[in-house]
Write a protein that holds these residues in place. Structure first.
Motif, short mmCIF file in Angstrom:
data_model
loop_
_atom_site.label_atom_id
_atom_site.label_comp_id
_atom_site.label_asym_id
_atom_site.label_seq_id
_atom_site.Cartn_x
_atom_site.Cartn_y
_atom_site.Cartn_z
N PRO A 109 31.82 59.84 -8.38
CA PRO A 109 32.58 60.11 -7.16
C PRO A 109 32.39 59.04 -6.08
N ARG A 110 32.11 57.80 -6.46
CA ARG A 110 31.73 56.79 -5.47
C ARG A 110 32.86 55.81 -5.16
N GLU A 111 34.11 56.16 -5.51
CA GLU A 111 35.22 55.22 -5.29
C GLU A 111 35.31 54.80 -3.82
N ILE B 21 34.55 51.13 0.99
CA ILE B 21 33.83 50.87 2.24
C ILE B 21 32.96 49.64 2.09
N GLY B 22 32.35 49.50 0.91
CA GLY B 22 31.52 48.33 0.64
C GLY B 22 32.32 47.03 0.71
N VAL B 23 33.50 47.02 0.09
CA VAL B 23 34.32 45.80 0.14
C VAL B 23 34.61 45.44 1.60
N LEU B 24 34.90 46.47 2.43
CA LEU B 24 35.13 46.21 3.85
C LEU B 24 33.87 45.66 4.51
N ILE C 79 28.46 55.33 7.48
CA ILE C 79 29.29 56.10 6.54
C ILE C 79 28.85 55.79 5.11
N HIS C 80 28.58 54.49 4.85
CA HIS C 80 28.12 54.06 3.52
C HIS C 80 26.89 54.87 3.09
N PHE C 81 25.91 55.00 3.98
CA PHE C 81 24.68 55.72 3.64
C PHE C 81 24.92 57.22 3.51
N TRP C 82 25.74 57.74 4.42
CA TRP C 82 26.11 59.16 4.35
C TRP C 82 26.72 59.48 2.99
N ARG C 83 27.65 58.60 2.56
CA ARG C 83 28.32 58.84 1.28
C ARG C 83 27.35 58.76 0.11
N ILE C 84 26.38 57.85 0.18
CA ILE C 84 25.41 57.77 -0.92
C ILE C 84 24.74 59.14 -1.10
N ARG C 85 24.35 59.76 0.01
CA ARG C 85 23.72 61.08 -0.07
C ARG C 85 24.68 62.12 -0.61
N LEU D 2 18.77 45.44 -3.45
CA LEU D 2 19.69 44.54 -2.75
C LEU D 2 20.36 45.20 -1.54
N GLY D 3 20.70 46.49 -1.67
CA GLY D 3 21.33 47.19 -0.55
C GLY D 3 20.36 47.32 0.62
N VAL D 4 19.12 47.70 0.30
CA VAL D 4 18.10 47.83 1.34
C VAL D 4 17.88 46.48 2.03
N LEU E 91 25.45 39.69 -3.71
CA LEU E 91 24.64 40.05 -4.87
C LEU E 91 24.64 41.57 -5.07
N HIS E 92 24.57 42.31 -3.97
CA HIS E 92 24.59 43.77 -4.03
C HIS E 92 25.92 44.26 -4.63
N MET E 93 27.01 43.62 -4.22
CA MET E 93 28.31 43.99 -4.79
C MET E 93 28.33 43.71 -6.29
N MET E 94 27.74 42.58 -6.69
CA MET E 94 27.67 42.27 -8.13
C MET E 94 26.87 43.35 -8.87
N ARG E 95 25.74 43.74 -8.29
CA ARG E 95 24.91 44.78 -8.93
C ARG E 95 25.72 46.06 -9.12
N VAL E 96 26.39 46.50 -8.05
CA VAL E 96 27.14 47.75 -8.14
C VAL E 96 28.24 47.62 -9.18
N PHE E 97 28.92 46.47 -9.21
CA PHE E 97 29.99 46.32 -10.19
C PHE E 97 29.45 46.38 -11.61
N GLY F 251 23.20 60.65 -4.48
CA GLY F 251 22.25 59.54 -4.63
C GLY F 251 22.86 58.41 -5.44
N ILE F 252 21.98 57.54 -5.92
CA ILE F 252 22.44 56.37 -6.66
C ILE F 252 22.90 56.78 -8.06
N SER F 253 23.89 56.07 -8.56
CA SER F 253 24.41 56.34 -9.90
C SER F 253 23.31 56.20 -10.94
N SER F 254 23.46 56.91 -12.06
CA SER F 254 22.49 56.75 -13.15
C SER F 254 23.15 57.16 -14.46
C1 HEM Z 1 26.34 45.50 5.03
C2 HEM Z 1 26.42 45.56 3.77
C3 HEM Z 1 25.86 46.65 2.87
C4 HEM Z 1 24.74 47.43 3.03
C5 HEM Z 1 23.73 47.41 4.18
C6 HEM Z 1 24.66 48.30 1.87
C7 HEM Z 1 23.63 49.20 1.62
C8 HEM Z 1 23.51 49.96 0.45
C9 HEM Z 1 22.32 50.64 0.03
C10 HEM Z 1 20.98 50.66 0.78
C11 HEM Z 1 22.60 51.27 -1.15
C12 HEM Z 1 21.62 52.07 -1.98
C13 HEM Z 1 21.41 51.46 -3.37
C14 HEM Z 1 21.09 50.02 -3.42
O1 HEM Z 1 20.25 49.55 -2.65
O2 HEM Z 1 21.71 49.33 -4.25
C15 HEM Z 1 24.00 51.01 -1.45
C16 HEM Z 1 24.69 51.51 -2.53
C17 HEM Z 1 26.03 51.23 -2.79
N1 HEM Z 1 26.78 50.23 -2.23
FE1 HEM Z 1 26.26 49.16 -0.59
N2 HEM Z 1 25.74 48.07 1.05
C18 HEM Z 1 26.49 47.06 1.62
C19 HEM Z 1 27.63 46.48 1.09
C20 HEM Z 1 28.27 46.93 -0.05
C21 HEM Z 1 29.33 46.23 -0.72
C22 HEM Z 1 29.87 44.86 -0.33
C23 HEM Z 1 29.72 47.05 -1.77
C24 HEM Z 1 30.81 46.84 -2.80
C25 HEM Z 1 31.88 46.18 -2.64
C26 HEM Z 1 28.91 48.24 -1.74
C27 HEM Z 1 29.04 49.32 -2.59
C28 HEM Z 1 28.04 50.25 -2.81
C29 HEM Z 1 28.13 51.35 -3.74
C30 HEM Z 1 29.37 51.76 -4.57
C31 HEM Z 1 26.87 51.98 -3.74
C32 HEM Z 1 26.41 53.13 -4.63
C33 HEM Z 1 25.88 52.46 -5.87
C34 HEM Z 1 25.34 53.38 -6.91
O3 HEM Z 1 25.35 54.59 -6.72
O4 HEM Z 1 24.90 52.85 -7.95
N3 HEM Z 1 28.01 48.13 -0.70
N4 HEM Z 1 24.52 50.18 -0.46
#
Ligand code: HEM
Lengths: 229, 247
Positions: B137-139, B144-147, B225-231, B60-62, B123-129, B235-238
């Protein structure tokens, strides 16, 4: 493997738990991208974006609707004070969402969908609990109308009743949850589900079930300007 | 035969100047393809097998990111044919649909892509939640995601006015009235956004600038910044992180 200092997710994990990003991850990403490309092209070829008459400030649209993704807010507007519906509730939701990771610090269930079987059950309860209540409230305010029962002072129908209703039904849901002796995270999973269901239902009702004067109608009886996609 | 063709394409100085490694079928070349390619080096060379389970992220994030990219490209194309003036905006869109080659398709893809992005970000936000991906360490990345969710909605909303038809005019009138309901500063906030008391030329210009410059820039920075922080967060939570201590 290099030496890893301190705590990292990779400590004590053998290299056998990892694979190279190329081709494994890249292949999945390409598949997702191709799928979305096909979907978008199909939509773009078969469904045309709407374009109605030239904007005219003197001809009010009926119903006048916000874009569909803000119709959850407009739905709330029908039932409570504009400040509450348009600013305070959405603001509170954003702040609460941002606070979640700072309140829920237990990693015992990270990486598990819905945290646990119990979390899954609480989510299911919220999924079943929320729609009838929400629809009941919507129907009540459409056909009985809160303001026809009490309209003065203004504070009561626009602030006290909506806040009371939100508080009461959230409290009742938490009370049901309590009997399961859940962890904090499991309660959050249940509450978040109630939020998501509310978010979707209010959006859908206001988008395809509200016509002239924002009154309830069937989707096939909607006036032409009522679909704000 | 095919080997010969591949040899012809790859065994020359031009190809070698672009790709400084062989076909990525060895461990060494597979790591080189990631960290020597500009567009791929955002990935780690190795990922946890758990990350790849389709039912964990559902991609969903991709997908959200890809939609953002498609919107940027189609959006730039649309800008060639659009002037944000109340005299021209509407007729520009009409001309785009009838006189510009693939203009209708361009507009359709931009419009449906925007709606899909709103949906997929949620949907991505739902998945992460639901998977607890926001935990230490992903607070910060969650915040940033909510923003990013808010920016996505604002991007969509500011674009909605641009066709300058009845649909956009009244949707923005209603939408900004909702913002105008804020206690104390509501009326001022609405006037600041519209540049006037009502939706008109000033509002069209402001929404246009927000839509094609300010919000895309801000969203891009936050996505990076979102992608930088993932690295940086490993990486992704597990579930493998379950026994890690939380400071
Ligand atoms: C423009 C919108 C966004 C983009 C392009 C984006 C992109 C991504 C990508 C590519 C990942 C890698 C894992 C995955 O695909 O699930 C990811 C992870 C993550 N995203 Fe987003 N995201 C966005 C919005 C959000 C929103 C709205 C939230 C939450 C409110 C969020 C929170 C997170 C968190 C916490 C992770 C790490 C999840 C984990 O480690 O399991 N992101 N995001």
């Amino acid at each position: 493997m290099e030496l890893v200092k301190g705590t990292s997710p990779m400590v004590d994990k053998g290299p056998e738990d990892t694979v190279t990003a190329w081709p494994h991850l890249l292949l999945m990403e390409i598949l997702a991208v191709l799928g979305v490309t096909l979907l978008l092209l199909a939509m773009g070829i078969f469904i045309n974006a709407p374009l109605r008459e030239l904007a005219n400030p003197d001809v009010t649209e009926n119903p006048a609707k916000a874009p569909w993704y803000f119709l959850n807010l407009q739905e709330m507007l029908l039932h409570m004070h504009p400040s509450l519906a348009g600013v305070i509730v959405p603001g509170a939701i954003i702040v609460l969402l941002m606070m979640v990771p700072y309140l829920d610090r237990n990693k015992a269930d990270i990486g598990i969908w819905f945290a646990s079987p119990k979390g899954r059950r609480l989510a299911l309860i919220a999924l079943i609990y929320t729609p009838p209540i929400l629809l009941g409230l919507i129907f009540f305010n459409e056909y009985v109308v809160v303001r026809s029962i009490i309209s003065q002072p203004e504070l009561i129908p626009s602030w006290l009743i909506p806040l009371g209703v939100i508080g009461f039904f959230t409290g009742a849901l938490l009370f049901i949850f309590r009997s399961f002796k859940p962890t904090f995270r499991e309660v959050l999973v249940g509450l978040f589900t109630a939020f998501v269901v509310t978010y979707f239902i209010t959006t859908i009702v206001s988008t395809v079930f509200r016509g002239y004067g924002m009154h309830l109608t069937w989707p096939w009886e909607l006036p032409p300007g009522a679909l704000t996609f | 035969m095919s080997r010969k063709i591949i040899h012809l394409i790859t065994a020359n100085r031009v190809w070698r100047s672009i790709f400084r490694y062989g076909y990525p079928d060895t461990e060494e070349n597979r790591s080189k393809v990631i960290f020597q390619t500009f567009f791929l080096h955002i990935h780690p060379v190795k990922v946890k097998t758990h990350t790849l389970k389709p039912t964990y992220t559902f991609g969903l994030g991709v997908i959200a990111f890809y939609l953002f990219a498609v919107l940027t490209i189609t959006g730039v194309l649309l800008m060639f044919f659009y002037v944000p003036s109340v005299q021209r905006a509407y007729t520009d869109i009409q001309a785009l649909e009838t006189a510009v080659p693939f203009g209708m398709l361009m507009r359709n893809v931009h419009r449906w892509g925007a709606h899909l992005m709103v949906l997929f970000v949620f949907l991505h936000m739902m998945r992460v939640f639901y998977t607890g991906g926001y935990k230490y360490p992903r607070e910060l990345n969650w915040v940033i995601g909510v923003l990013l969710w808010v920016f996505t909605l604002l991007l969509s909303f500011t674009g909605y006015l641009l066709p300058w038809d009845q649909l956009s005019f009244w949707a923005i009138t209603v939408g900004t009235n909702i913002a105008g309901a804020a206690p104390v500063i509501g009326e001022e906030a609405r006037t600041l956004l519209l540049g006037a008391k009502e939706v008109g030329q000033d509002a069209l210009l402001r929404f246009y600038v927000l839509h094609v410059m300010l919000l895309p820039l801000v969203a891009t920075v936050f996505i990076l910044i979102h992608f930088w922080r993932i690295r940086k967060d490993g990486g992704i939570s597990s579930p493998a992180e379950q026994n890690l201590p939380v400071p």
